[in-house]
Design a protein around this motif. Structure first.
Motif, short mmCIF file in Angstrom:
data_model
loop_
_atom_site.label_atom_id
_atom_site.label_comp_id
_atom_site.label_asym_id
_atom_site.label_seq_id
_atom_site.Cartn_x
_atom_site.Cartn_y
_atom_site.Cartn_z
N ASP A 73 -74.91 50.86 15.47
CA ASP A 73 -75.28 51.74 16.57
C ASP A 73 -75.28 50.31 17.90
O ASP A 73 -74.37 51.21 18.88
N ASP A 74 -75.29 49.18 17.81
CA ASP A 74 -74.53 48.77 18.91
C ASP A 74 -73.54 48.10 18.58
O ASP A 74 -72.83 47.09 19.52
N PHE A 75 -72.36 48.24 17.88
CA PHE A 75 -71.12 47.97 18.11
C PHE A 75 -70.76 46.50 17.37
O PHE A 75 -69.91 45.66 17.89
N SER A 76 -71.80 46.28 17.26
CA SER A 76 -71.58 44.85 15.92
C SER A 76 -71.28 44.44 15.51
O SER A 76 -70.52 43.73 14.91
N ARG A 77 -70.99 45.78 14.61
CA ARG A 77 -70.32 45.56 13.48
C ARG A 77 -68.60 46.77 13.13
O ARG A 77 -69.62 47.70 13.52
N ILE A 78 -67.78 47.03 13.21
CA ILE A 78 -66.31 47.80 12.98
C ILE A 78 -66.05 48.01 11.88
O ILE A 78 -65.80 46.94 12.20
N SER A 79 -65.85 48.88 11.04
CA SER A 79 -66.15 48.73 9.55
C SER A 79 -64.75 49.44 9.08
O SER A 79 -65.29 51.15 10.36
N TRP A 80 -64.20 49.49 8.56
CA TRP A 80 -62.98 50.68 7.88
C TRP A 80 -62.57 50.83 6.49
O TRP A 80 -62.81 49.77 5.85
N VAL A 81 -62.52 52.32 5.71
CA VAL A 81 -61.45 52.36 4.57
C VAL A 81 -59.71 52.73 4.94
O VAL A 81 -59.86 54.01 5.41
N LEU A 82 -59.94 52.71 3.92
CA LEU A 82 -57.88 52.99 3.70
C LEU A 82 -58.76 54.67 3.61
O LEU A 82 -59.15 54.58 2.40
N ASP A 83 -58.38 55.87 3.95
CA ASP A 83 -58.77 57.37 3.39
C ASP A 83 -58.35 57.63 2.13
O ASP A 83 -58.66 58.15 1.52
N LYS A 84 -56.90 57.69 1.95
CA LYS A 84 -56.23 57.56 0.97
C LYS A 84 -54.98 56.87 0.88
O LYS A 84 -54.37 55.95 1.95
N PRO A 85 -54.33 56.09 -0.73
CA PRO A 85 -53.56 55.64 -0.61
C PRO A 85 -52.49 55.72 -0.24
O PRO A 85 -51.73 56.75 0.65
N SER A 86 -51.69 55.10 0.63
CA SER A 86 -50.16 54.94 1.64
C SER A 86 -48.91 54.78 0.38
O SER A 86 -49.54 53.94 -0.62
N SER A 87 -47.60 54.65 1.04
CA SER A 87 -46.73 54.31 0.56
C SER A 87 -46.52 52.72 -0.22
O SER A 87 -46.12 52.49 -1.09
N VAL A 88 -47.14 52.08 0.73
CA VAL A 88 -47.54 50.76 0.28
C VAL A 88 -49.11 49.75 -0.19
O VAL A 88 -48.74 49.24 -0.89
N GLN A 89 -49.82 50.83 0.04
CA GLN A 89 -51.16 49.66 0.46
C GLN A 89 -52.01 51.17 -0.92
O GLN A 89 -52.34 52.68 -0.77
N LYS A 90 -52.56 50.22 -2.20
CA LYS A 90 -53.66 51.12 -2.41
C LYS A 90 -55.28 51.54 -2.14
O LYS A 90 -55.75 52.59 -2.24
N SER A 91 -55.76 50.40 -1.48
CA SER A 91 -56.67 50.35 -0.48
C SER A 91 -56.37 49.13 0.34
O SER A 91 -55.96 48.37 0.53
N GLN A 92 -57.48 49.40 1.51
CA GLN A 92 -57.65 49.04 1.98
C GLN A 92 -59.22 48.37 2.59
O GLN A 92 -59.84 50.29 2.99
N THR A 93 -60.36 48.24 2.81
CA THR A 93 -61.51 48.12 3.25
C THR A 93 -61.91 46.98 4.55
O THR A 93 -60.61 45.37 4.08
N GLY A 94 -61.97 46.64 5.50
CA GLY A 94 -62.31 45.33 6.27
C GLY A 94 -63.26 46.32 7.73
O GLY A 94 -64.04 47.28 7.96
N SER A 95 -63.52 44.78 8.46
CA SER A 95 -64.83 45.04 9.02
C SER A 95 -64.05 44.28 10.42
O SER A 95 -63.48 42.68 10.84
N TYR A 96 -65.27 43.44 11.28
CA TYR A 96 -64.86 43.16 12.40
C TYR A 96 -66.17 42.96 12.96
O TYR A 96 -67.10 43.98 13.04
N ASP A 97 -67.26 41.95 12.99
CA ASP A 97 -68.50 41.44 12.74
C ASP A 97 -68.32 40.77 14.60
O ASP A 97 -68.17 39.40 14.37
N LEU A 98 -69.17 41.38 15.48
CA LEU A 98 -69.20 40.95 16.96
C LEU A 98 -70.93 39.63 17.68
O LEU A 98 -71.72 40.65 16.68
N SER A 99 -70.63 38.85 17.50
CA SER A 99 -71.93 38.65 17.55
C SER A 99 -72.30 37.74 19.23
O SER A 99 -71.09 36.74 19.01
N ASP A 100 -73.03 37.98 20.00
CA ASP A 100 -72.91 37.52 20.51
C ASP A 100 -73.18 35.44 20.85
O ASP A 100 -74.87 35.67 20.09
N ASN A 101 -73.11 35.07 21.23
CA ASN A 101 -73.33 33.70 21.13
C ASN A 101 -74.16 33.17 22.75
O ASN A 101 -74.73 31.89 22.56
#
Length: 148
Positions: A73-101
């Motif tokens: 809700d506060d965009f402190s975490r932006i995450s993703w998954v590969l929707d379906k396999p591509s020619s090179v990738q079977k899967s992909q998951t990732g995230s950016y976690d943002l912390s205010d210093n």
């Protein structure tokens, strides 16, 4: 299951400015060298991208793939998954976690796990992951700080 890798970087701007750059997918080709084009295929009701198509050309590695995004809700975490396999990738998951210093800077923690459909020796895969993550974080830092 792919092993995940994590790296972090400190960016001289606030988390909302960092999140703004990360979520502006149509501009990725301007600051990420290997991304040749992007297209937002689906959006949430608030206008943020839910499904994004990427065209990647990293020399010997070319791929077209779609990532499905979710946001805290506060965009402190932006995450993703590969929707379906591509020619090179079977899967992909990732995230950016943002912390205010609390000092006008943001720590960004980038986590990525990719399972390739092409065989690759473990040491080469780890080296490629490190290069991808270094490039992504340094490019993000440069883009945010130049926009400030």
């Amino acid at each position: 299951m792919a092993e995940s890798s994590t790296q972090s970087i400190r960016i001289s701007d606030n988390p909302s400015a960092v999140a703004e750059v990360i979520t502006d997918f149509l501009r990725y080709p301007e600051w990420i060298n290997d991304v040749k084009s992007t297209e937002v295929l689906e959006e949430f009701e608030d206008g943020y991208a839910h499904l994004v198509r990427f065209q990647l050309d990293a020399g010997v590695l070319k791929d077209a793939y779609e990532l499905r995004y979710e946001y805290a809700d506060d965009f402190s975490r932006i995450s993703w998954v590969l929707d379906k396999p591509s020619s090179v990738q079977k899967s992909q998951t990732g995230s950016y976690d943002l912390s205010d210093n609390g000092d006008g800077t943001t720590t960004v923690v980038y986590t990525l796990a990719v399972d390739l459909s092409i065989p690759m020796l473990g040491m080469f895969k780890r080296k490629a992951e490190k290069m991808i993550m270094d490039s992504a974080l340094n490019s993000l830092k440069r883009r945010v700080e130049e926009s400030a």
